[in-house]
Design a protein around this motif. Structure first.
Motif, PDB file in Angstrom:
ATOM      1  N   GLY A  96      39.950  47.269  29.034  1.00  0.00           N
ATOM      2  CA  GLY A  96      40.310  47.711  27.688  1.00  0.00           C
ATOM      3  C   GLY A  96      41.120  46.710  26.891  1.00  0.00           C
ATOM      4  N   PHE A  97      41.711  45.720  27.544  1.00  0.00           N
ATOM      5  CA  PHE A  97      42.555  44.746  26.842  1.00  0.00           C
ATOM      6  C   PHE A  97      41.791  43.491  26.437  1.00  0.00           C
ATOM      7  CE2 PHE A  97      43.006  44.387  31.407  1.00  0.00           C
ATOM      8  CZ  PHE A  97      42.742  43.059  31.660  1.00  0.00           C
ATOM      9  N   TYR A  98      40.492  43.401  26.763  1.00  0.00           N
ATOM     10  CA  TYR A  98      39.681  42.245  26.352  1.00  0.00           C
ATOM     11  C   TYR A  98      39.146  42.462  24.934  1.00  0.00           C
ATOM     12  CZ  TYR A  98      39.609  40.536  31.180  1.00  0.00           C
ATOM     13  OH  TYR A  98      39.968  40.056  32.403  1.00  0.00           O
ATOM     14  N   ALA A  99      38.874  41.364  24.249  1.00  0.00           N
ATOM     15  CA  ALA A  99      38.284  41.467  22.915  1.00  0.00           C
ATOM     16  C   ALA A  99      36.896  42.096  23.018  1.00  0.00           C
ATOM     17  CB  ALA A  99      38.187  40.081  22.278  1.00  0.00           C
ATOM     18  N   PRO A 100      36.576  43.046  22.133  1.00  0.00           N
ATOM     19  CA  PRO A 100      35.255  43.699  22.190  1.00  0.00           C
ATOM     20  C   PRO A 100      34.133  42.673  21.998  1.00  0.00           C
ATOM     21  CG  PRO A 100      36.762  44.929  20.781  1.00  0.00           C
ATOM     22  CD  PRO A 100      37.435  43.620  21.082  1.00  0.00           C
ATOM     23  N   GLY A 101      33.056  42.856  22.708  1.00  0.00           N
ATOM     24  CA  GLY A 101      31.918  41.956  22.567  1.00  0.00           C
ATOM     25  C   GLY A 101      31.715  41.111  23.808  1.00  0.00           C
ATOM     26  N   TRP A 102      31.346  39.833  23.595  1.00  0.00           N
ATOM     27  CA  TRP A 102      31.021  38.951  24.709  1.00  0.00           C
ATOM     28  C   TRP A 102      32.176  38.811  25.698  1.00  0.00           C
ATOM     29  CZ3 TRP A 102      26.642  36.751  26.460  1.00  0.00           C
ATOM     30  CH2 TRP A 102      26.771  35.782  27.455  1.00  0.00           C
ATOM     31  N   GLU A 103      33.405  38.731  25.204  1.00  0.00           N
ATOM     32  CA  GLU A 103      34.545  38.553  26.110  1.00  0.00           C
ATOM     33  C   GLU A 103      34.628  39.707  27.101  1.00  0.00           C
ATOM     34  OE1 GLU A 103      39.380  38.486  25.837  1.00  0.00           O
ATOM     35  OE2 GLU A 103      38.258  37.342  24.328  1.00  0.00           O
ATOM     36  N   THR A 104      34.436  40.927  26.632  1.00  0.00           N
ATOM     37  CA  THR A 104      34.446  42.083  27.526  1.00  0.00           C
ATOM     38  C   THR A 104      33.266  42.052  28.482  1.00  0.00           C
ATOM     39  OG1 THR A 104      35.622  43.493  25.943  1.00  0.00           O
ATOM     40  CG2 THR A 104      34.289  44.599  27.611  1.00  0.00           C
ATOM     41  N   ALA A 105      32.067  41.785  27.949  1.00  0.00           N
ATOM     42  CA  ALA A 105      30.863  41.760  28.786  1.00  0.00           C
ATOM     43  C   ALA A 105      30.981  40.711  29.894  1.00  0.00           C
ATOM     44  CB  ALA A 105      29.631  41.489  27.929  1.00  0.00           C
ATOM     45  N   ALA A 106      31.476  39.534  29.541  1.00  0.00           N
ATOM     46  CA  ALA A 106      31.618  38.463  30.533  1.00  0.00           C
ATOM     47  C   ALA A 106      32.691  38.805  31.563  1.00  0.00           C
ATOM     48  CB  ALA A 106      31.944  37.147  29.841  1.00  0.00           C
ATOM     49  N   ALA A 107      33.767  39.456  31.125  1.00  0.00           N
ATOM     50  CA  ALA A 107      34.827  39.850  32.057  1.00  0.00           C
ATOM     51  C   ALA A 107      34.303  40.855  33.081  1.00  0.00           C
ATOM     52  CB  ALA A 107      36.005  40.435  31.285  1.00  0.00           C
ATOM     53  N   ILE A 108      33.453  41.777  32.645  1.00  0.00           N
ATOM     54  CA  ILE A 108      32.858  42.748  33.567  1.00  0.00           C
ATOM     55  C   ILE A 108      31.947  42.041  34.570  1.00  0.00           C
ATOM     56  CG2 ILE A 108      31.225  44.672  33.719  1.00  0.00           C
ATOM     57  CD1 ILE A 108      32.375  45.596  30.984  1.00  0.00           C
ATOM     58  N   ARG A 109      31.090  41.178  34.072  1.00  0.00           N
ATOM     59  CA  ARG A 109      30.197  40.408  34.962  1.00  0.00           C
ATOM     60  C   ARG A 109      31.000  39.646  36.010  1.00  0.00           C
ATOM     61  NH1 ARG A 109      28.199  35.502  31.881  1.00  0.00           N
ATOM     62  NH2 ARG A 109      30.383  35.031  32.333  1.00  0.00           N
ATOM     63  N   ASP A 110      32.046  38.949  35.563  1.00  0.00           N
ATOM     64  CA  ASP A 110      32.850  38.138  36.474  1.00  0.00           C
ATOM     65  C   ASP A 110      33.583  39.003  37.494  1.00  0.00           C
ATOM     66  OD1 ASP A 110      31.988  36.065  34.870  1.00  0.00           O
ATOM     67  OD2 ASP A 110      33.914  35.770  33.863  1.00  0.00           O
ATOM     68  N   TRP A 111      34.090  40.151  37.049  1.00  0.00           N
ATOM     69  CA  TRP A 111      34.839  41.043  37.948  1.00  0.00           C
ATOM     70  C   TRP A 111      33.926  41.573  39.047  1.00  0.00           C
ATOM     71  CZ3 TRP A 111      34.726  46.073  39.639  1.00  0.00           C
ATOM     72  CH2 TRP A 111      35.895  46.573  40.212  1.00  0.00           C
ATOM     73  N   VAL A 112      32.734  42.034  38.675  1.00  0.00           N
ATOM     74  CA  VAL A 112      31.796  42.557  39.679  1.00  0.00           C
ATOM     75  C   VAL A 112      31.404  41.455  40.658  1.00  0.00           C
ATOM     76  CG1 VAL A 112      29.512  43.564  40.037  1.00  0.00           C
ATOM     77  CG2 VAL A 112      30.949  44.372  38.149  1.00  0.00           C
ATOM     78  N   HIS A 113      31.144  40.270  40.147  1.00  0.00           N
ATOM     79  CA  HIS A 113      30.774  39.151  41.012  1.00  0.00           C
ATOM     80  C   HIS A 113      31.875  38.858  42.030  1.00  0.00           C
ATOM     81  CE1 HIS A 113      29.032  35.288  42.201  1.00  0.00           C
ATOM     82  NE2 HIS A 113      30.229  34.766  42.052  1.00  0.00           N
ATOM     83  N   GLU A 114      33.119  38.947  41.594  1.00  0.00           N
ATOM     84  CA  GLU A 114      34.253  38.615  42.467  1.00  0.00           C
ATOM     85  C   GLU A 114      34.564  39.732  43.463  1.00  0.00           C
ATOM     86  OE1 GLU A 114      39.079  37.824  42.094  1.00  0.00           O
ATOM     87  OE2 GLU A 114      37.796  37.584  40.330  1.00  0.00           O
ATOM     88  N   LYS A 115      34.409  40.977  43.041  1.00  0.00           N
ATOM     89  CA  LYS A 115      34.868  42.105  43.860  1.00  0.00           C
ATOM     90  C   LYS A 115      33.823  42.645  44.824  1.00  0.00           C
ATOM     91  CE  LYS A 115      38.908  42.307  41.859  1.00  0.00           C
ATOM     92  NZ  LYS A 115      40.149  41.933  42.604  1.00  0.00           N
ATOM     93  N   VAL A 116      32.535  42.371  44.579  1.00  0.00           N
ATOM     94  CA  VAL A 116      31.474  42.920  45.428  1.00  0.00           C
ATOM     95  C   VAL A 116      30.907  41.805  46.314  1.00  0.00           C
ATOM     96  CG1 VAL A 116      29.250  44.113  45.478  1.00  0.00           C
ATOM     97  CG2 VAL A 116      30.927  44.672  43.699  1.00  0.00           C
ATOM     98  N   ALA A 117      30.760  42.095  47.599  1.00  0.00           N
ATOM     99  CA  ALA A 117      30.200  41.132  48.549  1.00  0.00           C
ATOM    100  C   ALA A 117      28.706  41.384  48.726  1.00  0.00           C
ATOM    101  CB  ALA A 117      30.912  41.248  49.895  1.00  0.00           C
ATOM    102  N   PHE A 118      27.943  40.296  48.855  1.00  0.00           N
ATOM    103  CA  PHE A 118      26.496  40.422  49.045  1.00  0.00           C
ATOM    104  C   PHE A 118      26.185  40.560  50.530  1.00  0.00           C
ATOM    105  CE2 PHE A 118      22.203  39.054  49.782  1.00  0.00           C
ATOM    106  CZ  PHE A 118      21.504  39.580  48.705  1.00  0.00           C
TER     107      PHE A 118
END
Length: 305
Positions: free
Chosen positions: A136-158
């Protein structure tokens, strides 16, 4: 660049079975095709009965998501689905929309509104508070979308061994392990919670200008709608890639299985390859070494009904 993609998928069916397949390049790529794009479906009889396979009739249609689909009725026995096509693809990796703001909901096209809602594997209604707390503290738009992508990549193991067809975004969030589709389902769900349309994607992601990463497969990624267009995002690999070939889009994996059989269909053979070729049709040599994170690890999706 020119990319040649091909597949050979075989099943054994105990009984006559209707099948739907999503194995064509997406209609949006028609102008980039440099060859035919035909799905061949064959009934393979024992050699003693028939020297050559019997080709089955296939009906094509466009589904509600704009994907090119094929339907046919397969007789009992061995069935082969095969195809090959060549597409002209950009010489650049996935475009990045850095700095783009959010699209107001009232300006989102009507056909994209469904990609803001909950779906079978993406429980948007259960993630509202979680998404706001995390992003919720990220700028709306690409910054939020990229933060979500990066968070999932970091937190989930393949881990291929963690795959199961019933795993939802909430399961992935809780277990923090999965395969490509699981990374994308969680990222799609969190993105929708932040009022950014997100849709699930299947296609080819071959070893294009990266070293060979093992046996080929179909891939899963997702797209977000910003600034009047869809942008490719990939929470599993999380870096711009060359040569993504779009096949189908939907709300989640349930909408875009490569085959849906209305009965038992036992997979017996699976071959997929997508590679860059030169003007003479020869494979372009791959580089020798890059970080392991760049290797494609993806999964084709088949389901029974």
């Amino acid at each position: 660049m020119l990319i040649k993609s091909e597949f050979d998928i075989q099943f054994h069916l105990p009984a006559e079975t209707p099948v739907i397949a999503l194995l064509h390049a997406h209609p949006s790529l028609d102008e980039q095709l440099r060859s035919s794009d035909v799905l061949k479906v064959e009934h393979i009889l024992p050699a003693a009965e028939r020297e050559n396979p019997l080709q089955l009739a296939v009906e094509e249609y466009i589904d509600s998501f704009g994907n090119r689909c094929s339907r046919f009725v397969a007789p009992a026995g061995a069935i082969r689905l095969s195809g090959v096509h060549i597409i002209s693809a950009p010489e650049t990796p996935d475009p990045q929309g850095v700095g783009i703001g959010a699209t107001p909901i009232q300006d989102v096209p009507a056909e994209a509104l469904q990609y803001l809602l909950a779906s079978r594997y993406c429980q948007v209604d259960q993630f509202g508070g979680i998404a706001q707390d995390l992003f919720g503290f990220y700028a709306p738009g690409w910054e939020t979308a990229a933060a979500i992508r990066d968070w999932v990549h970091e937190k989930v193991a393949f881990n291929y061994m963690a795959a199961r067809s019933t795993k939802t975004a909430m399961d992935v969030f809780t277990e923090r392990i999965g395969v490509c589709r699981d990374f994308q389902h969680l990222a799609v769900t969190l993105t929708r919670c932040m009022n950014i349309p997100a849709r699930y994607v299947t296609g080819y992601l071959g070893d294009i200008r990266v070293p060979a990463g093992g046996a080929g497969d179909f891939s899963a990624w997702y797209q977000v709608y910003l600034d009047g267009r869809w942008w490719d995002m990939d929470a599993r690999h999380n870096e711009p890639r060359y040569g993504r070939i779009l096949m189908a889009v939907g709300r989640d994996a349930a909408d875009v299985a490569i085959t849906t059989s209305f009965g038992v269909a036992n997979l017996t053979h699976f071959f997929v390859e997508s590679k860059e070729i030169d003007a003479d049709g020869n494979p372009v040599p791959l580089p020798a070494k890059v970080p392991l994170a760049a290797f494609p690890e993806a999964e084709g999706e088949v389901q029974e009904r």
